[in-house]
Scaffold this active site. Structure first.
Site, short mmCIF file in Angstrom:
data_model
loop_
_atom_site.label_atom_id
_atom_site.label_comp_id
_atom_site.label_asym_id
_atom_site.label_seq_id
_atom_site.Cartn_x
_atom_site.Cartn_y
_atom_site.Cartn_z
N GLU A 298 0.82 -1.23 0.00
CA GLU A 298 0.00 0.00 0.00
C GLU A 298 0.85 1.27 0.00
O GLU A 298 0.34 2.34 -0.26
CB GLU A 298 -0.98 0.00 1.18
CG GLU A 298 -0.33 0.08 2.54
CD GLU A 298 -1.37 0.20 3.67
OE1 GLU A 298 -1.02 0.77 4.71
OE2 GLU A 298 -2.52 -0.27 3.48
N LYS B 115 18.90 6.35 6.96
CA LYS B 115 19.10 4.99 6.44
C LYS B 115 20.54 4.54 6.69
O LYS B 115 21.43 5.37 6.61
CB LYS B 115 18.85 4.98 4.92
CG LYS B 115 17.45 5.33 4.52
CD LYS B 115 17.33 5.43 2.99
CE LYS B 115 17.92 6.72 2.45
NZ LYS B 115 17.73 6.92 1.01
N ASP C 216 18.47 3.15 -5.01
CA ASP C 216 19.57 2.83 -5.92
C ASP C 216 20.82 2.33 -5.19
O ASP C 216 21.81 2.03 -5.83
CB ASP C 216 19.93 4.04 -6.79
CG ASP C 216 20.61 5.14 -6.00
OD1 ASP C 216 20.22 5.37 -4.83
OD2 ASP C 216 21.54 5.78 -6.53
#
Lengths: 306, 306
Positions: free
Chosen positions: B24, B225, B250
């Site tokens: 979702e 991250k 990426d």
């Protein structure tokens, strides 16, 4: 590189003569052992005289790379100590000695993140260099499409303490290490803190080295303590057996570990950064052979045992 | 923090509809996925329109902390993309969100090694800060006896990419972390390199963080991250199950690892820093669920399967 062999608990030094007689060379760390900042530690001249009168070889080792051997010589002189340049091994000198030991090509260049001491030693050894203090005022304009040029002849990046550290230097060193094939990454030391002034602890060479480790994801070759490069060099140059050396220092994780990594006897002095509480803490895994308050205890402990 | 569970080899994305229908929410990394430097990647607007038309929630995540959410919003607008501030999660915002999540006291201060984005987000969240770009021109005179004063109310040091990085900031941050009891050490990210300009790779936030790790010998808490803080925050804020999220990026060691650490589906696009050769190299241990050339393959792969 560091070996953390568990040693038996350190013993207080009781019979200095026995220790002195058991070795032929004393390697002294400087800050916290010979001096504190700009003040000589009590009894040092007499202690060095005693050791010289007994025919001991004296060597002075420091991880500080901001000065050259010659500049350190002047510091000893100013403090009234009779020490020759040849007895001094600063990590600035160790960088040049290391490059010589691997026959680093004279047509290659060295990029320096560090201060004058490294530049002077490289110059004396006949190496071409760039960087150093003069890159301290350089800035980067990150305009779209901007590319930083770097010299493809850089074959080694040397990183030491640098109060003029900036992003320009980080990027130049990073580009050289990442993009020049075979480029070496050499650190004078990875000390977390250093004593640039007596008033407080200052972020040390470990911060400049940490920045380059972060951006290159490479580990440096360390020429200063606790790596054994200087010990191996000294043993080789003077033809000394390492078991015939006593390393004297005030730091467990550099000086004492350096001595232990090299297979030497070790003496911790409490005249610098390490307290007896720290030495005897269950968290401390590094135990010298002996400890004492200051090197001039050699005089009184001698008197007591005569 | 990072989990390196071995995953089966990545599969080329063949049926985009199946992937789209299975989740979702799509979390997109920006650089190398949505744009490269200042250029939009081909087919991005149509792809985002397609996903919105299918009722998918879109979130844009970046480790770059130099801009605030609002400043990123302008970048999307300039590139012709209709993205709201609330859909953007930069690591500058994550710092403020983290401090809120732990109820960091409003009477404490934050010392910032980083750029404007962090300052703006701290200000919006109502935190007092010092440092940032204005410390970029500060120098230290290391005269004998000199002591750097620091604010004892600093309760957190935040470190992100900083092109005005210098020794003053390293020492200020180090003193705060070492001497202020309980002072937090927070990093936006530890990326080795970043794409400040298209022309080359630039030393990233990992270098500033590495410097402080070197001088404090402490490990930071990372909010960007591949730490799962932002993922946990998003899941909590929007009430999403993590298995209902597809992370698109990426980079293997930040984006894909971030998705895997969070328990999400992962899609690697080859429009940024990772090549197919790198992905399929035996040295690469991080395997996304799927890979494809660029996100607009969602359009063609869809067409092919209808």
């Amino acid at each position: 590189m560091a070996s953390f062999t568990t040693h038996a608990s350190a013993q207080p030094l009781k019979n200095a003569d026995e220790l002195i007689d058991s070795v032929e060379t004393f390697i002294f760390d400087c800050d916290g052992v010979i001096w504190k900042g700009d003040s000589l530690i009590e009894g040092v001249p007499e202690t060095l005289d005693l050791l010289r009168s007994k025919g001991k070889r004296l060597v002075f080792v420091t991880n500080n790379s901001t000065k050259s051997r010659k500049q350190y010589g002047k510091k000893f002189e100013t403090l009234g100590l009779d020490v020759s340049e040849e007895e001094i091994f600063a990590s600035s000198f160790a960088v040049a000695a290391y490059l010589k030991s691997i026959d680093f090509p004279k047509n290659k260049k060295v990029y320096v993140i560090g201060e004058e001491g490294i530049l002077k030693e490289l110059e004396l050894a006949g190496y071409q260099y760039l960087g150093g203090p003069e890159d301290g005022s350089k800035k980067i304009e990150l305009k779209p499409g901007f590319l930083m040029e770097h010299d493809e002849e850089v074959g080694a990046v040397v990183v030491g303490f640098d109060r003029y550290f900036n992003y320009y230097k980080v990027q130049y060193g990073t580009l050289s290490i990442r993009e020049n094939p075979g480029c070496l990454f050499i650190a004078t030391n990875r000390d977390a803190v250093t004593h640039l002034t007596d008033a407080q602890e200052w972020a040390g060479g470990g911060s400049m080295v940490g920045a380059l480790v972060g951006s290159t994801q490479r580990e440096p070759l360390v020429v200063g303590k606790p790596s054994t490069f200087m010990m191996d060099y000294l043993a080789d140059k003077f033809g000394i057996q390492k078991s015939q050396i006593c390393m004297v220092g005030d730091r467990l994780d550099t000086d004492i570990l350096f001595g232990q990594n090299g297979g030497c006897k070790t003496l911790l002095v409490l005249s610098g950064v390490t307290s007896l509480t720290t030495l005897q803490s269950p968290n401390n895994k590094i135990q010298p052979d002996f400890y004492t308050n200051k090197i001039s205890d050699f005089l009184s402990l001698k008197a007591a045992t005569v």
